[in-house]
Scaffold this active site. Sequence first.
Site, PDB file in Angstrom:
ATOM      1  N   HIS A 164       1.833   4.063  -3.281  1.00  0.00           N
ATOM      2  CA  HIS A 164       1.711   5.830  -2.858  1.00  0.00           C
ATOM      3  C   HIS A 164       3.352   6.382  -3.467  1.00  0.00           C
ATOM      4  O   HIS A 164       3.243   7.222  -4.382  1.00  0.00           O
ATOM      5  CB  HIS A 164       1.545   6.131  -1.589  1.00  0.00           C
ATOM      6  CG  HIS A 164       0.285   5.827  -1.085  1.00  0.00           C
ATOM      7  ND1 HIS A 164      -1.019   6.388  -1.888  1.00  0.00           N
ATOM      8  CD2 HIS A 164      -0.345   5.389   0.205  1.00  0.00           C
ATOM      9  CE1 HIS A 164      -1.936   6.082  -1.015  1.00  0.00           C
ATOM     10  NE2 HIS A 164      -1.607   5.563  -0.085  1.00  0.00           N
TER      11      HIS A 164
ATOM     12  N   HIS B 279       0.628  -1.318  -0.078  1.00  0.00           N
ATOM     13  CA  HIS B 279       0.145  -0.027   0.020  1.00  0.00           C
ATOM     14  C   HIS B 279       0.607   1.393   0.037  1.00  0.00           C
ATOM     15  O   HIS B 279       0.504   2.224  -0.724  1.00  0.00           O
ATOM     16  CB  HIS B 279      -0.809  -0.023   1.123  1.00  0.00           C
ATOM     17  CG  HIS B 279      -1.642   1.354   1.373  1.00  0.00           C
ATOM     18  ND1 HIS B 279      -2.919   1.388   1.075  1.00  0.00           N
ATOM     19  CD2 HIS B 279      -1.393   2.367   1.865  1.00  0.00           C
ATOM     20  CE1 HIS B 279      -3.539   2.515   1.546  1.00  0.00           C
ATOM     21  NE2 HIS B 279      -2.375   3.249   2.005  1.00  0.00           N
ATOM     22  N   GLU B 280       1.858   1.332   0.751  1.00  0.00           N
ATOM     23  CA  GLU B 280       2.652   2.504   0.991  1.00  0.00           C
ATOM     24  C   GLU B 280       3.488   2.646  -0.200  1.00  0.00           C
ATOM     25  O   GLU B 280       3.981   3.681  -0.756  1.00  0.00           O
ATOM     26  CB  GLU B 280       3.540   2.329   2.276  1.00  0.00           C
ATOM     27  CG  GLU B 280       2.594   2.416   3.460  1.00  0.00           C
ATOM     28  CD  GLU B 280       1.798   3.886   3.669  1.00  0.00           C
ATOM     29  OE1 GLU B 280       2.176   4.669   3.238  1.00  0.00           O
ATOM     30  OE2 GLU B 280       0.946   3.487   4.451  1.00  0.00           O
TER      31      GLU B 280
END
Length: 225
Positions: free
Chosen positions: A86, A82-83
């Site tokens: 980004h 997820h990170e």
Amino acid sequence: MSERMYGPEPMHIPADYGKIRFSKEELRHILFSVVVLTIAFTLAFSGIIYGDRHIIGLSTAEYFLYYLAVSCVAVFSGFLLHELAHKFVAQKNGAWAEFRSYPMGLAIALFFSVMGFLFAAPGAVYIQGMISKKQNGHISIAGPLTNLVFGSIFIALSMAIVDNILLSYGCYLVGSINLLLAVFNLLPVPPLDGYKVLKWNLPVYIVVMAAAVAMAAGIYLGWWW
């Protein structure tokens, strides 16, 4: 989750524009967060206080190792990817982007995990640079989309695996974590990703949020297990 650390700077296109890069400091923050979160997930999944080991018929050591393995996959897919989604999208758009951990958020995760609950704010990707509203929307939606995709994949795997209850249940747990993270991060509340996606494109937000809610609802309605 992603956050803007500073306001836009004067336009400057570096020689390594669009390249994916990590600093040593960032790698330390990522490793620290992954280790702490994996411990927290293991404690919460295994129910260190209220656990019922007899349900899956494992010894104490096997029980702990099973949930440790499940936690590693859940943290890798639900948090780390997820990170990184980004970060990669931000850097592909020419912005500076690095992950920083929240020590207090990780401490809270450990505190709740010993009571059998999962609640964590492990950190965020901080972004600096000249990015448009559309680019910021793409950066913000990348994380929840990653959770939604992996959540759907692991739920599908859990339903397809019929001859190994431990593997099926492990996939179900990983899928459930990803789907719940997708919904949480899409809430239209700052500084969550959903707020920035909503500001960028309402139809896209509605479609992605509806898909995440529908998939996550299946967890509570018993559709997936």
